[in-house]
Motif scaffolding. Structure first.
Motif, mmCIF file in Angstrom:
data_model
loop_
_atom_site.group_PDB
_atom_site.id
_atom_site.type_symbol
_atom_site.label_atom_id
_atom_site.label_comp_id
_atom_site.label_asym_id
_atom_site.label_seq_id
_atom_site.Cartn_x
_atom_site.Cartn_y
_atom_site.Cartn_z
ATOM 1 N N ARG A 18 0.924 -1.300 -0.048
ATOM 2 C CA ARG A 18 -0.044 -0.074 0.079
ATOM 3 C C ARG A 18 0.872 1.248 0.057
ATOM 4 N NH1 ARG A 18 -5.250 -1.362 2.359
ATOM 5 N NH2 ARG A 18 -5.647 0.940 1.864
ATOM 6 N N TRP A 34 1.919 10.179 -2.899
ATOM 7 C CA TRP A 34 0.831 10.592 -3.857
ATOM 8 C C TRP A 34 0.951 11.518 -4.819
ATOM 9 C CZ3 TRP A 34 -2.426 7.216 -5.069
ATOM 10 C CH2 TRP A 34 -3.044 6.142 -4.235
ATOM 11 N N ARG A 44 0.905 4.842 -11.862
ATOM 12 C CA ARG A 44 -0.526 4.724 -11.002
ATOM 13 C C ARG A 44 -0.880 3.335 -10.461
ATOM 14 N NH1 ARG A 44 -3.476 8.906 -12.158
ATOM 15 N NH2 ARG A 44 -5.414 7.943 -11.673
ATOM 16 N N PRO A 45 -1.521 3.317 -9.326
ATOM 17 C CA PRO A 45 -1.460 2.076 -8.789
ATOM 18 C C PRO A 45 -2.623 1.023 -9.410
ATOM 19 C CG PRO A 45 -2.773 3.845 -7.645
ATOM 20 C CD PRO A 45 -2.178 4.428 -8.859
ATOM 21 N N LYS A 46 -2.510 -0.084 -8.755
ATOM 22 C CA LYS A 46 -3.405 -1.134 -9.456
ATOM 23 C C LYS A 46 -4.663 -0.815 -8.187
ATOM 24 C CE LYS A 46 -0.362 -4.137 -11.174
ATOM 25 N NZ LYS A 46 0.435 -5.564 -10.950
ATOM 26 N N LYS A 47 -5.821 -0.961 -8.642
ATOM 27 C CA LYS A 47 -6.793 -0.883 -7.625
ATOM 28 C C LYS A 47 -7.566 -2.084 -7.745
ATOM 29 C CE LYS A 47 -8.524 2.736 -6.772
ATOM 30 N NZ LYS A 47 -8.513 3.827 -5.709
ATOM 31 N N THR A 52 -8.689 0.754 -2.164
ATOM 32 C CA THR A 52 -7.450 0.052 -1.778
ATOM 33 C C THR A 52 -6.692 0.254 -3.183
ATOM 34 O OG1 THR A 52 -8.839 -1.319 -0.728
ATOM 35 C CG2 THR A 52 -6.549 -2.099 -1.448
ATOM 36 N N SER A 53 -5.523 0.978 -3.225
ATOM 37 C CA SER A 53 -4.537 1.024 -3.974
ATOM 38 C C SER A 53 -3.141 0.292 -3.726
ATOM 39 C CB SER A 53 -4.206 2.674 -4.387
ATOM 40 O OG SER A 53 -5.256 3.336 -4.496
ATOM 41 N N TRP A 55 0.755 -1.218 -5.295
ATOM 42 C CA TRP A 55 1.930 -1.412 -6.416
ATOM 43 C C TRP A 55 2.631 -2.728 -6.060
ATOM 44 C CZ3 TRP A 55 0.035 3.048 -3.775
ATOM 45 C CH2 TRP A 55 -0.150 4.068 -4.520
#
Length: 72
Positions: A18, A34, A44-47, A52-53, A55
């Motif tokens: 996270r 961020w 960009r993160p995986k959702k 909830t994001s 990497w």
């Protein structure tokens, strides 16, 4: 007084981490992490859900390597 357990970053390159763990591993604040996402400095993160994001640990380690290389 509560104490936090020692911080351990996952050794598995495919483990999800996270934003707070990314920031702690790199020694920066969550808001800086961020901001880097917003600026495009990191991907960009995986959702996993609406709040909830994540990497991968391998990606965060590559960011650390890039920061170390750029500092030299």
């Amino acid at each position: 007084m509560t104490t936090q357990p020692p911080f351990t970053f996952p050794s598995d390159q495919d483990a999800f981490v996270r934003a707070a763990d990314c920031a702690r591993f790199l020694g920066i604040g969550r808001s800086t992490w961020w901001a880097w996402v917003k600026q495009g400095k990191v991907q960009r993160p995986k959702k996993l859900g609406p709040r909830t994001s994540v990497w991968t640990a391998g990606y965060v380690r590559s960011v650390q390597d890039k920061l170390a290389t750029d500092a030299c």
